[in-house]
Motif scaffolding. Structure first.
Motif, short mmCIF file in Angstrom:
data_model
loop_
_atom_site.label_atom_id
_atom_site.label_comp_id
_atom_site.label_asym_id
_atom_site.label_seq_id
_atom_site.Cartn_x
_atom_site.Cartn_y
_atom_site.Cartn_z
N TYR A 1 3.63 18.92 1.86
CA TYR A 1 2.17 18.71 1.95
C TYR A 1 1.61 19.33 3.22
O TYR A 1 2.28 19.39 4.25
CB TYR A 1 1.83 17.21 1.88
N CYS B 1 -6.85 0.02 -3.90
CA CYS B 1 -6.75 1.44 -3.52
C CYS B 1 -7.84 1.79 -2.51
O CYS B 1 -8.94 1.24 -2.55
CB CYS B 1 -6.94 2.34 -4.74
N ASP C 1 -1.62 15.67 4.48
CA ASP C 1 -2.05 15.70 3.08
C ASP C 1 -3.48 16.20 2.96
O ASP C 1 -4.33 15.55 2.36
CB ASP C 1 -1.91 14.29 2.46
N ASN D 1 -1.50 9.94 7.37
CA ASN D 1 -0.83 9.59 6.10
C ASN D 1 0.64 9.99 6.10
O ASN D 1 1.09 10.77 6.93
CB ASN D 1 -1.55 10.29 4.94
N ASN D 2 1.35 9.46 5.11
CA ASN D 2 2.77 9.79 4.88
C ASN D 2 3.67 9.44 6.06
O ASN D 2 4.68 10.09 6.30
CB ASN D 2 2.94 11.27 4.51
N THR E 1 3.06 -2.85 -3.01
CA THR E 1 4.38 -2.23 -3.21
C THR E 1 5.13 -2.00 -1.90
O THR E 1 6.34 -1.85 -1.90
CB THR E 1 4.24 -0.88 -3.94
N SER F 1 3.87 6.27 0.65
CA SER F 1 4.61 5.92 -0.58
C SER F 1 3.67 5.39 -1.67
O SER F 1 3.90 4.31 -2.23
CB SER F 1 5.69 4.87 -0.30
N ASN F 2 2.60 6.12 -1.96
CA ASN F 2 1.63 5.76 -3.00
C ASN F 2 0.98 4.40 -2.79
O ASN F 2 0.57 3.73 -3.73
CB ASN F 2 2.28 5.79 -4.40
N SER F 3 0.94 3.97 -1.55
CA SER F 3 0.26 2.72 -1.23
C SER F 3 -0.45 2.93 0.10
O SER F 3 -0.45 4.03 0.64
CB SER F 3 1.29 1.58 -1.15
N SER G 1 -2.16 6.16 4.14
CA SER G 1 -1.43 6.03 2.88
C SER G 1 0.04 6.39 3.10
O SER G 1 0.36 7.26 3.92
CB SER G 1 -2.04 6.94 1.82
#
Length: 1139
Positions: free
Chosen positions: A451, A857, A411, A988-989, A44, A942-944, A940
């Motif tokens: 978060y 994942c 997170d 992350n993020n 994605t 955006s959910n990927s 990680s």
């Protein structure tokens, strides 16, 4: 952790062996080998999800040089020697700006309650900053061409800035247009005509608080002049035979005080210029026979502040007597007959007294003093007895001990920050002022990101600090002192403890932390590892559990290293025996048997007395590498801990050791070569016998703090030198690159030392000075470790616990773990560890590994959720029965046989995605040909997920997973110093950070979404506040002409009366303020019009205000074009000689 060794030949070998199974890949293109197509995984993440920008800078401003305060807005500004500007409001409202020139800030002046600030720089430029926008910008700049700026003064509610110069002249700048007035006060007019010498630079300018028409000018030589602005002549001249450092007025305008270079203060009556009314030497010894007191050190600054209900305050810095050797810098507060001397930890750069009123002609009512020190900011409460300091709410203590490494976790579990805060709250010091922090201007931004984020910093003194970094703020949560478990050496003689490094033997090098289980593991510079458990209960540990490990590196046979095989590796190594397992036997080539050589001794001595452990992180186990045959242990280069398996593993350039911290036993202790078994692809040279003891970590001291290199030398390692064939320069650059690679595991600042020059060749000398250091460098070190639940061999049908090991030669080896069942059995049965024989190869040292399931994942390592360890016995028993070893938290644990996994491996040169269990290379990406990756993280966003890399050539890159498509490649900053290499990390993020100076953390984002939300998240510095009312003059003062005299400065300094200034004197430069800056300028940063509009703003008429503003700008542009057209018509037909 990351380690690097340069070996061109071996690089070639690795490249050869790595590419044997695949076709060569063109640079910066990923490869999908044909023949074995992987199932397509929908990815994605696209390039548009990425954008790079700096977010915030935390920490103490490095090398501060100037200070200013807005008493109405309650904002503090600090300028630095590198041209940085830091603005502080209420806790959580901070801002960082930078002057492009990088010249030192010599003075700052707020336009009080106007949302603007003037900065004066050492390159003789003045800049006007607009603070009415979230990211302040420069509206105007003025560059003085013929004179050097030494002092500036902007009276309250005036738009005319007085600028004093080195020549002794004073120029006047209109801060609205940033142009010079024609009115100049020349030094030769100001001083006595009979005076034969130049009075020196202007060191002070201020107007009489009661009469704006009288200007007090202080010259360095000791002359002070009261200048009448209207009549353009000196009213009074005051001379003293000592140089002047600063001058301050009494608010009634009848007296002023000067501080001098001999440690004296002189108080003068304005109308008595012949001699001072009073001379004070605050720190001078008074001699009995009426002689002058002994001279003292210069008083660098003095402030004279009055109160309605008592004696005035005289506050000064410096002035100590010369015989106070070793005395710390002091701030002296004289109030009536009492004199308080407040000692500071660092030298004083500047101080300011905070007062209730912005008006200079009113009682000042001082309530606090803000003191800017070289490495700290202190605020003193003047209203309380004993002058206590305020507790500083800003995160300015990052550098309390120099930072040696840091890790960043976005997170995290939500209960972590409260847990750390509650144990950290008990560590707070007592004795602070009871009052609220008085610098409380501005407003917080709207925190869109909710978060939890935690930053962990490791320090040179062995301390570890946990910081709450959520929503672009920073706050210290908890501090752990790892040195508490060791004996401190009492004196210089018994110093066996500091073997590897001369100073900072406890310095932290690597931090491994599992946020879910709260297990913490650190590796220190003295080849020690400490494992910590988190507990909310206080415990007393009678005996600190400890293990000693011998890690050897031995090769005996040049031709056939395979023939000297260690015992079969499939046999279980380890057991429940608490003694370290001796390494596999082979004859030692070093003369360890001879007498006098240290053997089997660790570098540090663990305390043998009971240790009280406060709530927080408590020592579970101390592991130390020991001396072997007179040679100190090598520094640890990688470290990993797993709470689910109860294991910790670490490696260095000799080999790898694994410890079961539940049973306190060593499970594995192998030289790197022994890990290969018979599959060793490299011809290894025999070890040279040790001639002399070489400090381990070759070059540790050389690169102790190779901090900011002078700008002209900050070439990117790949940019080459100015002359491409200059081999000498190339050699120096290569040395620097080598340092960078080494520094990732070695370099530790011993203090905020003066900076090491790149051109200094000491590093290369130290490395080639003996055979031993070369020998050490050519070894294969363990550079990456990762516990996971995956397929260890090609034939495996189901995943099982294992450890993946990466080395500096680009090899990845897999060790299978056979764990006993949970509960009681886990503590009784041994863990069986066996190398699996699986070997993978990449180019360059392996930096990071991670695992993906069949859907792409991330599979996080298994963990044991945190629970309180120190609970009463009966509860414990019940817990143990319930307790089963959690296998993994990922979908992979219930995989069917057909489902595969992917291993993601990132090295210094390339990244590979390997399909498991087949071990086919599914994707490959050559990240860089000419440089090397300093840090790679699988994160990680955006959910990927993606792979983020920071290269030594300054590029930040991201790649999609699993296909390794390039998504972002931005040139961010060159590797100009070791600190960046040592501290850069992604999380992350889309968050990342590094240590930008020895005292500051720079955070950045590579996420498009965060960049877009950043404006909302930033705090506002400027808030509309009513200016306090001017002091009441009183009936009699008004009647008899007392009180403050105002002056029409516009009439005096405007173009109509004073004419135009010489064009060659200063050059006006419009600022890059952007559209927000234009808005600020159009509203007239200063002046009555701006104030009237501000009032309208407050009544909610923002829209009409903007329309009016735009109309005013249009009409002024229109009138300007008409005026220009008229001028053109007027002069069109005239010849040049008619002008």
């Amino acid at each position: 952790m990351r380690k690097f060794n340069i070996r061109k030949v071996l690089d070639g070998l690795t490249a050869g062996s790595a590419s044997a199974s695949q076709q060569p890949t063109p640079p910066a293109q990923q490869q999908h080998p044909s023949g074995n197509r992987e199932p397509e995984i929908q990815e994605t993440l696209q390039s548009e999800h990425f954008q790079l920008c700096k977010t915030v800078r935390h920490g103490f401003p490095y090398q501060p040089s100037a200070l200013a305060f807005d008493p109405v807005q309650k904002i503090l500004a600090v300028g630095t020697q590198t041209g940085a500007l830091r603005l502080f409001g209420r806790p959580g409202v901070e801002c960082y700006c930078q002057h492009d020139s990088g010249a030192a800030v010599i003075q700052l002046q707020f336009l009080i309650n106007e949302g603007a600030l003037v900065s004066a720089l050492a390159d003789d430029t003045l800049h006007l900053w607009n603070l009415r926008q979230k990211r302040p910008a420069i509206l105007h700049s003025l560059k003085f061409c013929r004179e050097r700026v030494t002092f500036c003064h902007l009276p309250f509610q005036s738009k005319w800035l007085y600028v004093g110069t080195e020549r002794g002249n004073i120029h006047i700048v209109n801060v609205e247009s940033f142009t010079l007035s024609g009115y100049v006060i020349m030094w030769n007019k100001a001083i006595e005509l009979s005076s034969k010498s130049h009075p020196g630079p202007v060191v002070h300018i201020s107007d009489n608080p009661m009469d704006e028409g009288k200007l007090l000018i202080g010259f360095e030589s000791g002359t002070v002049v009261l200048w009448d602005l209207k009549s353009k002549k000196a009213d009074y001249r005051y001379t003293y035979d000592e140089a002047i450092h600063s001058v301050a007025w009494h608010h009634e305008g009848k007296q002023f005080i000067c501080s001098h270079s001999d440690g004296t203060l002189t108080i003068w009556n304005v109308r008595s210029p012949t001699k001072p009314v009073q001379t004070i030497t605050p720190h001078g010894k008074q001699l009995k026979d009426g002689k002058k007191p002994e001279p003292c050190k210069p008083i660098l600054k003095v402030e004279f502040k009055t109160t309605r209900s008592g004696e005035p305050f005289i506050i000064l810095s410096g002035g100590l007597s010369y015989d106070t050797v070793g005395r710390r810098p002091c701030l002296t507060v004289m109030h009536g007959k009492s004199t308080a001397v407040l000692e500071m930890d660092y030298s004083i750069v500047d101080f300011l007294t905070l007062c209730e009123t912005p008006y200079p002609n009113d009682f000042q009512e001082p309530y606090a003093v803000v003191v800017l020190l070289e490495k700290d900011l202190v605020l003193i409460d003047l209203a309380q007895n004993g002058y206590p300091i305020f507790e500083n709410p800003y995160p300015l203590s990052i550098h309390e001990s120099p930072v040696t490494c840091c890790e960043y976790f976005a997170d995290c579990p939500v209960d972590l920050i409260p847990a750390l805060y509650s144990v950290g709250a008990r560590q707070k010091r007592q004795g602070y002022s009871k009052k609220e922090w008085p610098i409380n201007g501005g407003n917080w931004g709207l925190g869109a990101q909710s978060y939890p984020e935690i930053i962990i910093t490791g320090h040179a003194d062995g301390s570890v600090k946990f910081w709450d970094a959520s929503a672009i703020t920073l706050q210290v949560l908890y501090k752990l002192k790892t040195s508490k478990v060791f004996e401190k050496s009492r004196n210089k003689e018994d110093k066996p403890s500091t073997d590897i490094v001369d100073e900072d033997p406890y310095a932290i090098q690597i931090i491994s932390w599992c946020p879910e289980s709260r297990m913490l593991c650190i590796a220190g510079v003295s080849a020690h590892v400490i494992i910590y458990r988190f507990s909310k209960q206080e415990v007393i540990t009678e005996v600190i559990p400890m293990l000693e490990v011998r890690l050897l590196y031995e090769i005996n046979d040049v031709e056939t290293p395979e023939s000297e095989q260690p015992p079969p590796l499939s046999t279980p190594v380890g057991g429940s025996n608490p003694q370290p397992i001796p390494p596999q036997s082979h004859p030692s080539t070093s003369s360890s048997s001879s007498d006098g050589l240290r053997d089997n001794v660790p570098c540090l001595k663990v305390k043998n007395s009971p240790l009280k452990q406060s709530p927080g992180y408590q020592t579970e186990l101390v592991i130390q590498l020991v001396w072997v045959g007179g040679e100190p242990p090598q520094q640890i280069t990688s470290l990993a801990v797993n709470s689910s398996y109860g294991l910790v593993v670490f490696g260095n350039c000799n080999g790898i050791a694994m410890v079961d911290y539940l049973q306190k036993t060593v499970l594995l202790n192998l030289g790197t070569i022994e890990l290969y078994g018979s599959n060793d692809p490299y011809r290894r040279e025999p070890r040279s016998p040790r001639k002399s003891r070489q400090p381990s970590g070759a070059g540790l001291c050389d690169i102790s703090e190779g901090t900011v290199v002078p700008e002209d030398r900050c070439k990117s390692p790949t940019s080459g030198s100015s002359s491409p064939h200059n081999s000498d320069d190339e050699q120096k650059m290569n040395n620097f690159i080598e340092k960078a690679k080494m520094s990732r595991k070695l370099s530790l600042p011993t203090d905020l030392k003066p900076d090491l020059d790149v051109k200094d060749n000491s590093f290369s000398r130290s490395r080639s000075s003996s055979v031993t250091s070369i020998d050490k460098e050519s070894r294969e070190a363990i550079s990456a470790l990762h516990f996971c639940e995956t397929y260890t061999r090609k034939a495996d049908s189901s995943p099982c616990p294992c450890l993946w090991v990466g080395t500096t030669l680009g090899t990845v080896l897999v060790i299978a773990l056979n764990l006993p069942p949970g509960g009681e059995q886990r503590l009784l049965q041994p863990v069986i560890v066996s190398p699996s024989g699986t070997i993978l190869r990449l180019k360059g040292a392996v930096l990071r590994m991670a695992f993906l399931d069949a859907t792409g994942c991330l599979i996080p390592p298994a963990y044991e959720p945190w629970k309180e360890h120190n609970v009463p016995e009966e509860k414990d028993e019940k817990e143990k029965l319930k307790k089963r070893r959690p296998v993994s938290v990922s979908p992979s644990s219930s995989q069917e046989m057909s489902e595969n996994q992917y291993a993601v491996i990132c090295s210094e040169k390339q990244a590979k995605v390997i399909s498991l269990p087949t071990q086919n290379c599914a994707y490959k990406q050559n990240i860089t040909e000419t440089s090397f990756v300093l840090r790679g993280d699988i994160v990680s966003l955006s959910n990927s997920i993606c792979l983020a890399c920071f290269c030594a050539n300054g590029h930040i890159m991201t790649f999609s997973l699993p296909s390794l498509r390039p998504l972002l490649d931005v040139y961010y900053l060159p590797l100009t110093n070791m600190r960046i290499a040592r501290t850069f990390c992604f999380t992350n993020n889309g968050q990342a950070l590094y240590l930008v100076s020895p005292t500051e953390i720079q955070r950045l984002t590579y996420s498009q979404e965060t960049c877009e939300n950043l404006q909302e998240m930033l705090g506002e510095l400027f808030t509309p506040v009513e200016t306090p009312e001017a002091p009441n003059r009183g009936f009699f003062k008004g009647l008899f002409g007392g009180g403050a005299q105002s002056l029409d400065r516009e009439e005096l300094f405007g173009e109509s009366s004073s004419g135009k200034a010489s064009r060659s004197l200063a050059q006006h430069i419009p600022g890059p303020g952007g559209i927000e800056g234009v808005k600020g300028a159009a509203s007239g940063v200063v002046g009555e019009l701006a104030r009237a509009r501000l009032a309208l703003d407050e009544r909610g008429q923002k829209l009409s205000d903007l329309e009016e503003r735009t109309a005013a700008m249009l009409s002024s542009a229109d009138s300007f074009s008409k005026h220009a057209h008229e001028m053109m018509l007027k002069y069109k037909d005239k010849k040049w000689y008619q002008f």
